[in-house]
Scaffold this motif. Structure first.
Motif, PDB file in Angstrom:
ATOM      1  N   VAL A  51       0.863  -1.184   0.000  1.00  0.00           N
ATOM      2  CA  VAL A  51       0.000   0.000   0.000  1.00  0.00           C
ATOM      3  C   VAL A  51       0.896   1.230   0.000  1.00  0.00           C
ATOM      4  N   ASP A  52       0.854   1.991  -1.075  1.00  0.00           N
ATOM      5  CA  ASP A  52       1.672   3.195  -1.215  1.00  0.00           C
ATOM      6  C   ASP A  52       1.126   4.358  -0.395  1.00  0.00           C
ATOM      7  N   GLU A  53      -0.199   4.431  -0.322  1.00  0.00           N
ATOM      8  CA  GLU A  53      -0.833   5.578   0.330  1.00  0.00           C
ATOM      9  C   GLU A  53      -2.218   5.199   0.825  1.00  0.00           C
ATOM     10  N   LEU A  54      -2.609   5.855   1.881  1.00  0.00           N
ATOM     11  CA  LEU A  54      -3.967   5.745   2.407  1.00  0.00           C
ATOM     12  C   LEU A  54      -4.587   7.133   2.321  1.00  0.00           C
ATOM     13  N   VAL A  55      -5.567   7.286   1.445  1.00  0.00           N
ATOM     14  CA  VAL A  55      -6.210   8.578   1.209  1.00  0.00           C
ATOM     15  C   VAL A  55      -7.473   8.650   2.062  1.00  0.00           C
ATOM     16  N   LEU A  56      -7.473   9.539   3.042  1.00  0.00           N
ATOM     17  CA  LEU A  56      -8.628   9.735   3.919  1.00  0.00           C
ATOM     18  C   LEU A  56      -9.341  11.009   3.488  1.00  0.00           C
ATOM     19  N   VAL A  57     -10.587  10.847   3.046  1.00  0.00           N
ATOM     20  CA  VAL A  57     -11.362  11.978   2.527  1.00  0.00           C
ATOM     21  C   VAL A  57     -12.324  12.463   3.601  1.00  0.00           C
ATOM     22  N   ASP A  58     -12.086  13.662   4.117  1.00  0.00           N
ATOM     23  CA  ASP A  58     -12.945  14.230   5.159  1.00  0.00           C
ATOM     24  C   ASP A  58     -14.224  14.760   4.523  1.00  0.00           C
ATOM     25  N   ASP A  59     -15.349  14.083   4.810  1.00  0.00           N
ATOM     26  CA  ASP A  59     -16.644  14.471   4.245  1.00  0.00           C
ATOM     27  C   ASP A  59     -17.455  15.309   5.228  1.00  0.00           C
ATOM     28  N   ARG A  70      -6.044  14.611  10.884  1.00  0.00           N
ATOM     29  CA  ARG A  70      -4.825  15.428  11.012  1.00  0.00           C
ATOM     30  C   ARG A  70      -3.763  14.697  11.838  1.00  0.00           C
ATOM     31  N   ALA A  71      -4.202  14.098  12.941  1.00  0.00           N
ATOM     32  CA  ALA A  71      -3.251  13.404  13.817  1.00  0.00           C
ATOM     33  C   ALA A  71      -2.643  12.199  13.109  1.00  0.00           C
ATOM     34  N   LEU A  72      -3.445  11.459  12.373  1.00  0.00           N
ATOM     35  CA  LEU A  72      -2.935  10.273  11.669  1.00  0.00           C
ATOM     36  C   LEU A  72      -1.992  10.673  10.539  1.00  0.00           C
ATOM     37  N   ALA A  73      -2.320  11.763   9.828  1.00  0.00           N
ATOM     38  CA  ALA A  73      -1.442  12.228   8.751  1.00  0.00           C
ATOM     39  C   ALA A  73      -0.106  12.717   9.302  1.00  0.00           C
ATOM     40  N   ALA A  74      -0.123  13.321  10.485  1.00  0.00           N
ATOM     41  CA  ALA A  74       1.123  13.779  11.103  1.00  0.00           C
ATOM     42  C   ALA A  74       1.969  12.604  11.570  1.00  0.00           C
ATOM     43  N   GLU A  75       1.308  11.506  11.932  1.00  0.00           N
ATOM     44  CA  GLU A  75       2.032  10.343  12.449  1.00  0.00           C
ATOM     45  C   GLU A  75       2.576   9.449  11.343  1.00  0.00           C
ATOM     46  N   HIS A  76       1.852   9.371  10.206  1.00  0.00           N
ATOM     47  CA  HIS A  76       2.242   8.447   9.135  1.00  0.00           C
ATOM     48  C   HIS A  76       2.411   9.223   7.830  1.00  0.00           C
ATOM     49  N   ALA A  77       3.565   9.111   7.223  1.00  0.00           N
ATOM     50  CA  ALA A  77       3.827   9.833   5.975  1.00  0.00           C
ATOM     51  C   ALA A  77       2.975   9.305   4.824  1.00  0.00           C
ATOM     52  N   TRP A  78       2.519   8.061   4.913  1.00  0.00           N
ATOM     53  CA  TRP A  78       1.733   7.471   3.826  1.00  0.00           C
ATOM     54  C   TRP A  78       0.234   7.740   3.955  1.00  0.00           C
ATOM     55  N   VAL A  79      -0.176   8.466   4.983  1.00  0.00           N
ATOM     56  CA  VAL A  79      -1.582   8.880   5.132  1.00  0.00           C
ATOM     57  C   VAL A  79      -1.747  10.253   4.489  1.00  0.00           C
ATOM     58  N   ARG A  80      -2.633  10.345   3.519  1.00  0.00           N
ATOM     59  CA  ARG A  80      -2.861  11.603   2.793  1.00  0.00           C
ATOM     60  C   ARG A  80      -4.292  12.070   3.023  1.00  0.00           C
ATOM     61  N   PRO A  81      -4.489  13.220   3.650  1.00  0.00           N
ATOM     62  CA  PRO A  81      -5.841  13.729   3.818  1.00  0.00           C
ATOM     63  C   PRO A  81      -6.327  14.489   2.588  1.00  0.00           C
ATOM     64  N   VAL A  82      -7.608  14.379   2.314  1.00  0.00           N
ATOM     65  CA  VAL A  82      -8.278  15.185   1.288  1.00  0.00           C
ATOM     66  C   VAL A  82      -9.442  15.871   1.979  1.00  0.00           C
ATOM     67  N   TRP A  83      -9.510  17.190   1.872  1.00  0.00           N
ATOM     68  CA  TRP A  83     -10.512  17.965   2.604  1.00  0.00           C
ATOM     69  C   TRP A  83     -11.599  18.459   1.653  1.00  0.00           C
ATOM     70  N   LEU A  84     -12.839  18.105   1.950  1.00  0.00           N
ATOM     71  CA  LEU A  84     -13.972  18.604   1.173  1.00  0.00           C
ATOM     72  C   LEU A  84     -14.563  19.827   1.862  1.00  0.00           C
TER      73      LEU A  84
END
Length: 340
Positions: A51-59, A70-84
């Protein structure tokens, strides 16, 4: 042209997309499970992937999921947030996450923990074994919902399978693996309100399924109330195509053909004295002619509406892709006899 033999030993790279509405309690556990696949590992069939990336889309849910993201993205470089900007719903959020992904494969998961990331390898094996663009997880156990909701879901999928012949609605599931270029193309052309799996069915060459055990939701409240479930149902039905409009066209054409026949029958009946009510025959003849003309006009209008609906939903005339032998479907370093 890219030489696929040079990449035989490379792992299949997967982007995991998760639309998030009420995930403050479930996301940390889900991310911990996905973390096990962020280094190279083998599928049950012996194929390397990661798994290269985990894209978490905030709905924009009501439970503070944004802070957890935000906390998970700060902890893991492979977690990418997308903000709607606001709440757009599961399908729109999933499409937004797919659009932001970059993997050879895209896997979509629910936020509530029902889908086990350990099954990603099984989905990938099925895709390569069957050369499928899309693989759905087929629940091997009853979905963890109420009987009424399960019945409604089955009924909606049965209806869509009848309306949209190209869509295998009974296979639809939010746990899916899609070839990356197909998934991102769908995200680019899908119109507002389209049901994601119907849009995928427009361009997917081959679809496969894999039996997967679904886990319970725990004590997490469902994000679907009655209003959302009804909206979900109508999106599925309305996305299924223009078959109901075609029924209007067929009925109009049938009325045009039958109207003169019925008129002749009525005139013969009047001439032979089968009915003597004054004015009845002429009234019925005029009624049949008018009804046929109206239905024919509605049929013509329905054809134009059908064309406009297809354009509004974003249904493409074609979708060019690269040679499948140069992509992940053509890269398989496991001998046919060596698969588990």
């Amino acid at each position: 042209m890219e030489n696929v033999e040079e990449h035989q030993d490379e792992p299949h790279r997967v982007s995991v997309v998760v639309p998030v509405y009420q995930g403050s309690r479930t996301l940390p556990a889900l991310v911990a499970e996905v973390a096990a696949s962020t280094s190279v590992r083998d599928t049950p069939g012996g194929r390397p992937y990661l798994v290269d990336e985990l894209v978490l889309v905030d709905d924009c849910g009501p439970d503070g999921s944004d802070a957890v993201i935000r906390a998970l993205a700060a902890e893991h470089a492979w977690v990418r947030p997308v903000w709607l900007s606001r709440n757009f719903g599961q399908h729109a959020a999933t499409l937004a996450g797919i659009s932001a992904s970059g993997g050879e494969w895209v896997v979509t998961l629910d936020e509530d923990g029902q889908h086990d990331p350990e099954d990603i390898g099984r989905l990938l094996d099925a895709a390569l074994d069957e050369q499928a663009d899309v693989v759905y997880a087929a629940p091997a156990n009853p979905p963890p919902h109420g009987a009424a909701r399960n019945l409604a879901s089955r009924s909606a999928k049965w209806l869509v399978s009848k309306l949209a012949r190209s869509a295998r609605a009974n296979d639809f599931n939010s746990y899916r693996l899609v070839l990356g270029e197909v998934a991102r193309s769908v995200a680019a052309y899908a119109g507002p309100g389209i049901y994601l799996d119907v849009a995928i069915s427009w361009v997917a060459r081959r679809v496969a399924t894999v039996p997967v055990a679904m886990r319970g939701e725990g004590d997490r409240p469902s994000g679907y109330d009655l209003h959302r479930l009804v909206s979900h149902f109508w999106r599925l039905v309305l996305s299924s195509g223009t078959t109901p409009l075609r029924w209007v066209s067929v009925s109009g054409a049938a009325a045009i053909v039958l109207a003169p026949v019925i008129a002749v029958v009525l005139l013969i009946g009047r001439a032979t004295g089968r009915w003597d009510a004054p004015g009845w025959t002429s009234t019925m003849v005029l009624l049949m002619a008018a009804t046929g003309a109206i239905l024919f006009a509605l049929g013509v209008i329905a054809e134009y509406v059908g064309m406009a609906v297809n354009m509004a939903m974003g249904k493409p005339l074609y979708l060019p892709v690269r040679d499948r032998r140069d992509g992940p479907l053509g890269r398989d370093d496991v001998a046919p006899g060596g698969r588990a």
